[in-house]
Design a protein around this motif. Structure first.
Motif, short mmCIF file in Angstrom:
data_model
loop_
_atom_site.label_atom_id
_atom_site.label_comp_id
_atom_site.label_asym_id
_atom_site.label_seq_id
_atom_site.Cartn_x
_atom_site.Cartn_y
_atom_site.Cartn_z
N TYR A 206 17.52 10.02 12.77
CA TYR A 206 16.86 9.52 13.97
C TYR A 206 17.94 9.23 15.01
N ASP A 207 17.80 9.80 16.21
CA ASP A 207 18.75 9.61 17.31
C ASP A 207 18.35 8.37 18.10
N LEU A 208 19.15 7.31 17.98
CA LEU A 208 18.83 6.06 18.69
C LEU A 208 18.97 6.21 20.19
N THR A 209 19.80 7.13 20.62
CA THR A 209 20.04 7.32 22.05
C THR A 209 18.83 7.96 22.73
N THR A 210 18.24 8.97 22.11
CA THR A 210 17.12 9.68 22.72
C THR A 210 15.76 9.24 22.16
N GLY A 211 15.76 8.59 20.99
CA GLY A 211 14.49 8.25 20.35
C GLY A 211 13.83 9.44 19.69
N ILE B 247 7.68 -0.19 14.15
CA ILE B 247 7.63 1.07 13.40
C ILE B 247 8.06 2.21 14.32
N ILE B 248 8.99 3.04 13.83
CA ILE B 248 9.39 4.25 14.55
C ILE B 248 8.59 5.38 13.92
N PRO B 249 7.54 5.83 14.58
CA PRO B 249 6.59 6.73 13.92
C PRO B 249 7.16 8.12 13.62
N ASN B 250 6.81 8.62 12.44
CA ASN B 250 7.11 9.99 12.05
C ASN B 250 6.20 10.34 10.87
N ASN C 231 0.80 -1.23 0.00
CA ASN C 231 0.00 0.00 0.00
C ASN C 231 0.83 1.27 0.00
N GLY C 232 2.15 1.16 0.15
CA GLY C 232 2.98 2.37 0.13
C GLY C 232 3.97 2.42 1.28
N ILE C 233 4.39 3.64 1.63
CA ILE C 233 5.44 3.88 2.62
C ILE C 233 4.93 3.60 4.03
N ILE C 234 5.72 2.85 4.79
CA ILE C 234 5.43 2.60 6.20
C ILE C 234 6.23 3.57 7.07
N GLY C 235 7.53 3.72 6.78
CA GLY C 235 8.42 4.58 7.55
C GLY C 235 9.62 3.81 8.04
N LEU C 236 10.34 4.39 8.97
CA LEU C 236 11.52 3.74 9.53
C LEU C 236 11.09 2.61 10.45
#
Length: 188
Positions: A181-186, A132-135, A117-122
């Protein structure tokens, strides 16, 4: 080596070398500790779905094979002929945007995902459980980019923080964009 097609990517997994064949669902496996010894019968397929393998990475002792709309996950089972088997529930309906839309950070795979259906995201992968890491803002921006399948992802460290970066070289005909995307802070 006895490979039947053009190799799109080469991965090292323990003492094996894996050869991903372009425009196919096939992965050839070298003999143990011998990178150039590959026979016509030393292969396995990512065939739970009908899309071809676009890319692959190894994270947390798992092999992730990404197609356009799906991902299949394998582990080293130690079998005699071809030592790789799909993990339980290891066929997932998320693929990747482009061949370089994946990276590994902190022993976890990250991908810029899509489905039918298309783009999910990161997404971060924890075995067959994608998170899913929402943005929503990023997903909306991507819809306006001229080209997204040439994205490349990379990881860097700065001031004790680890970052996953996504660079779009052709956001428009004259401009590029990088999202981080900062993995340390989210935080994005």
């Amino acid at each position: 080596a006895d490979l039947p097609g053009a190799v799109s990517r080469v991965l090292g997994f323990g003492e094996y070398i894996l050869f991903l064949i372009g425009d196919a669902q096939t992965v050839y496996v070298s003999d143990l500790s011998t990178a150039t010894a590959v026979t016509a019968t030393s292969y396995f397929s990512a065939e739970s779905f009908y899309d071809n393998i676009t890319s692959g990475v190894i994270a947390a002792n798992l092999l992730y094979l990404f197609g356009t709309n799906t991902t299949e996950i394998f582990y080293n089972s130690g079998a005699q002929v071809v030592p790789f088997d799909r993990v339980s529930n290891g066929a997932v309906n998320y693929g990747i945007i482009g061949a370089n839309a994946v990276c590994v950070a902190g022993n976890q795979a990250y991908s810029l995902a899509r489905d039918a259906n298309g783009i999910i995201g990161l997404i971060t992968w924890q075995g067959p459980q994608p998170q899913i890491i929402p943005n929503r803002s990023l997903n909306e921006k991507l819809k306006d980019y001229t080209q997204i399948d040439d994205v490349y992802m990379w990881v860097d460290n700065h001031n004790g923080h680890q970052f996953v970066n996504m660079t779009f070289p052709h956001k428009t005909d004259w401009d590029s964009a990088t999202h981080t995307y900062d993995l340390t802070t989210g935080m994005w």
